[in-house]
Design an enzyme around this catalytic site. Structure first.
Site, PDB file in Angstrom:
ATOM      1  N   LYS A 239      35.503  -6.000  40.039  1.00  0.00           N
ATOM      2  CA  LYS A 239      34.804  -7.381  40.251  1.00  0.00           C
ATOM      3  C   LYS A 239      35.231  -8.559  39.687  1.00  0.00           C
ATOM      4  CE  LYS A 239      30.845  -5.672  38.754  1.00  0.00           C
ATOM      5  NZ  LYS A 239      31.390  -4.393  38.549  1.00  0.00           N
TER       6      LYS A 239
ATOM      7  N   ARG B 236      21.812  -6.273  39.375  1.00  0.00           N
ATOM      8  CA  ARG B 236      22.058  -5.223  39.086  1.00  0.00           C
ATOM      9  C   ARG B 236      20.947  -4.211  39.351  1.00  0.00           C
ATOM     10  NH1 ARG B 236      26.683  -6.492  35.499  1.00  0.00           N
ATOM     11  NH2 ARG B 236      27.779  -4.672  34.500  1.00  0.00           N
TER      12      ARG B 236
ATOM     13  N   ARG C  37      41.002  -1.323  29.744  1.00  0.00           N
ATOM     14  CA  ARG C  37      41.045  -2.615  30.180  1.00  0.00           C
ATOM     15  C   ARG C  37      41.267  -3.561  28.688  1.00  0.00           C
ATOM     16  NH1 ARG C  37      35.722  -4.910  32.985  1.00  0.00           N
ATOM     17  NH2 ARG C  37      34.556  -3.658  31.442  1.00  0.00           N
TER      18      ARG C  37
ATOM     19  N   ARG D 251      36.897  -4.502  24.742  1.00  0.00           N
ATOM     20  CA  ARG D 251      35.750  -5.119  24.746  1.00  0.00           C
ATOM     21  C   ARG D 251      34.808  -4.042  23.975  1.00  0.00           C
ATOM     22  NH1 ARG D 251      33.530  -6.720  30.586  1.00  0.00           N
ATOM     23  NH2 ARG D 251      31.723  -5.157  29.936  1.00  0.00           N
TER      24      ARG D 251
ATOM     25  N   ARG E 248      27.193   3.281  30.705  1.00  0.00           N
ATOM     26  CA  ARG E 248      27.249   2.240  31.522  1.00  0.00           C
ATOM     27  C   ARG E 248      27.237   2.938  33.321  1.00  0.00           C
ATOM     28  NH1 ARG E 248      31.845  -0.828  29.439  1.00  0.00           N
ATOM     29  NH2 ARG E 248      31.494  -2.243  31.458  1.00  0.00           N
TER      30      ARG E 248
HETATM   31  P1  ADP Z   1      34.595  -5.041  36.766  1.00  0.00           P
HETATM   32  O1  ADP Z   1      34.589  -6.437  36.543  1.00  0.00           O
HETATM   33  O2  ADP Z   1      34.139  -4.560  37.891  1.00  0.00           O
HETATM   34  O3  ADP Z   1      34.125  -4.222  35.665  1.00  0.00           O
HETATM   35  P2  ADP Z   1      37.611  -5.363  36.145  1.00  0.00           P
HETATM   36  O4  ADP Z   1      37.965  -6.107  37.094  1.00  0.00           O
HETATM   37  O5  ADP Z   1      37.464  -5.871  34.761  1.00  0.00           O
HETATM   38  O6  ADP Z   1      36.115  -4.592  36.484  1.00  0.00           O
HETATM   39  O7  ADP Z   1      38.502  -4.206  36.149  1.00  0.00           O
HETATM   40  C1  ADP Z   1      38.307  -3.038  35.338  1.00  0.00           C
HETATM   41  C2  ADP Z   1      39.560  -2.587  34.925  1.00  0.00           C
HETATM   42  O8  ADP Z   1      40.472  -2.088  36.149  1.00  0.00           O
HETATM   43  C3  ADP Z   1      40.442  -3.897  34.460  1.00  0.00           C
HETATM   44  O9  ADP Z   1      41.584  -3.411  33.398  1.00  0.00           O
HETATM   45  C4  ADP Z   1      41.426  -4.213  35.513  1.00  0.00           C
HETATM   46  O10 ADP Z   1      42.828  -4.517  35.175  1.00  0.00           O
HETATM   47  C5  ADP Z   1      41.719  -2.731  36.080  1.00  0.00           C
HETATM   48  N1  ADP Z   1      41.646  -2.956  37.844  1.00  0.00           N
HETATM   49  C6  ADP Z   1      41.001  -3.829  38.661  1.00  0.00           C
HETATM   50  N2  ADP Z   1      41.289  -3.713  39.991  1.00  0.00           N
HETATM   51  C7  ADP Z   1      42.088  -2.550  39.924  1.00  0.00           C
HETATM   52  C8  ADP Z   1      42.982  -1.791  40.741  1.00  0.00           C
HETATM   53  N3  ADP Z   1      42.708  -2.263  42.053  1.00  0.00           N
HETATM   54  N4  ADP Z   1      43.760  -0.857  40.620  1.00  0.00           N
HETATM   55  C9  ADP Z   1      43.818  -0.349  39.280  1.00  0.00           C
HETATM   56  N5  ADP Z   1      43.385  -1.138  38.358  1.00  0.00           N
HETATM   57  C10 ADP Z   1      42.546  -2.084  38.659  1.00  0.00           C
HETATM   58  P1  AMP Z   2      29.770  -6.839  32.722  1.00  0.00           P
HETATM   59  O1  AMP Z   2      30.597  -7.759  32.007  1.00  0.00           O
HETATM   60  O2  AMP Z   2      29.346  -7.339  34.139  1.00  0.00           O
HETATM   61  O3  AMP Z   2      30.298  -5.536  32.444  1.00  0.00           O
HETATM   62  O4  AMP Z   2      28.455  -6.464  31.989  1.00  0.00           O
HETATM   63  C1  AMP Z   2      28.650  -6.289  30.725  1.00  0.00           C
HETATM   64  C2  AMP Z   2      26.881  -5.911  30.062  1.00  0.00           C
HETATM   65  O5  AMP Z   2      26.150  -6.952  29.959  1.00  0.00           O
HETATM   66  C3  AMP Z   2      26.272  -4.832  30.906  1.00  0.00           C
HETATM   67  O6  AMP Z   2      26.606  -3.745  30.474  1.00  0.00           O
HETATM   68  C4  AMP Z   2      24.834  -5.285  30.771  1.00  0.00           C
HETATM   69  O7  AMP Z   2      24.571  -4.884  29.211  1.00  0.00           O
HETATM   70  C5  AMP Z   2      24.809  -6.705  30.560  1.00  0.00           C
HETATM   71  N1  AMP Z   2      24.831  -7.416  32.041  1.00  0.00           N
HETATM   72  C6  AMP Z   2      25.689  -8.108  32.515  1.00  0.00           C
HETATM   73  N2  AMP Z   2      24.965  -8.333  33.909  1.00  0.00           N
HETATM   74  C7  AMP Z   2      23.769  -7.796  33.862  1.00  0.00           C
HETATM   75  C8  AMP Z   2      22.664  -7.882  34.714  1.00  0.00           C
HETATM   76  N3  AMP Z   2      22.721  -8.556  35.915  1.00  0.00           N
HETATM   77  N4  AMP Z   2      21.607  -7.458  34.454  1.00  0.00           N
HETATM   78  C9  AMP Z   2      21.387  -6.747  33.263  1.00  0.00           C
HETATM   79  N5  AMP Z   2      22.239  -6.553  32.346  1.00  0.00           N
HETATM   80  C10 AMP Z   2      23.473  -7.211  32.540  1.00  0.00           C
END
Ligand code: ADP
Ligand code: AMP
Length: 218
Positions: free
Chosen positions: A13, A88, A127, A160, A171
């Protein structure tokens, strides 16, 4: 356009949001980023959110909803926005619906990025995020040119706190229990569009763009 990016943690995302907001010139509203910024700033909100985030739990609905509601009244959202990581839970989705009805600004679409569970663990534990600009990398799938240094701003890359194996497992479980039902919720509203998130980053992007281009100027 008013868009939600839905999908499990690690679906991509944030990665897609970075590219989409540039292409469509939309504000990127990531509740996770809002909480991480609050933690960094040492605010009361940050302290409250950190407790839940460190455990891999969701921050309570009332807290998240009030933040997003306030954000959606800011002037830069008048031309649309990209919501990333919100809603969420069903309660958050319903609160958003109510709010948008009041504002008379219906959602344009919900993009569900679909990725198999096995892939998510590797994506999340590998990541890396830039401390400076927030850009997202992956040690194997999307590495920076120089190790631990951001290609875009030269900032330091870090892992992170919640990207450890134990917290990631929690998660993902929370996702299945609380967030996955939103796929059916938005499907019923007729605004869900699923994309195959297992493809290369650029391919996923192209698939989303193909869908969103229909709504340019809406
Ligand atoms: P989210 O925001 O949904 O938690 P991220 O965008 O942070 O996910 O992506 C999670 C990890 O996967 C990051 O390290 C990113 O670089 C990697 N990633 C994202 N999209 C892809 C893809 N299509 N193929 C492989 N790795 C990806
Ligand atoms: P994210 O960066 O989207 O992976 O979110 C990291 C963490 O923030 C999650 O695991 C939750 O603890 C908190 N968080 C982010 N967005 C929400 C949401 N919409 N509702 C509840 N918790 C959230």
């Amino acid at each position: 356009m008013r868009i939600i990016l839905l999908g499990p943690p690690g679906a991509g995302k944030g990665t897609q949001a970075e590219r989409l907001v540039k292409k469509y010139n939309l504000p990127h509203i990531s509740t996770g980023d809002i909480f991480r910024a609050a933690i960094k700033a040492g605010t009361e909100l940050g302290k409250q959110a950190k407790e839940y985030m460190d455990r891999g739990e969701l921050v309570p609905d009332d807290l998240v909803v009030s933040i997003v509601k306030a954000r959606l009244t800011e002037p830069d959202t008048a031309g649309g926005y990209l919501l990333d990581g919100f809603p969420r839970t069903k309660a958050q989705a319903e609160a958003l619906d109510t709010s948008l009805q009041e504002l008379n600004t219906p959602l344009t679409g919900v993009i569900n990025i679909d990725v198999a569970q096995e892939e998510l663990l590797e994506r999340l534990t590998g990541r890396r995020v830039c401390r400076g600009c927030g850009a997202t990398y992956h040690i194997k799938f999307n590495p920076s040119t120089v190790r631990s240094v951001c290609d875009k701003c030269g900032g330091e890359l870090y892992q992170r706190d919640d990207d450890t194996i134990e917290t990631v497992k929690q998660r993902l479980e929370v996702y299945h229990r609380q967030t996955e039902p939103l796929i059916a919720y938005y499907q019923q509203q007729g605004i869900l569009h699923s994309v195959d998130g297992a493809q290369e980053i650029d391919e996923v992007f192209q698939e989303i763009v193909q869908f969103l281009d229909k709504f340019v100027n809406s």
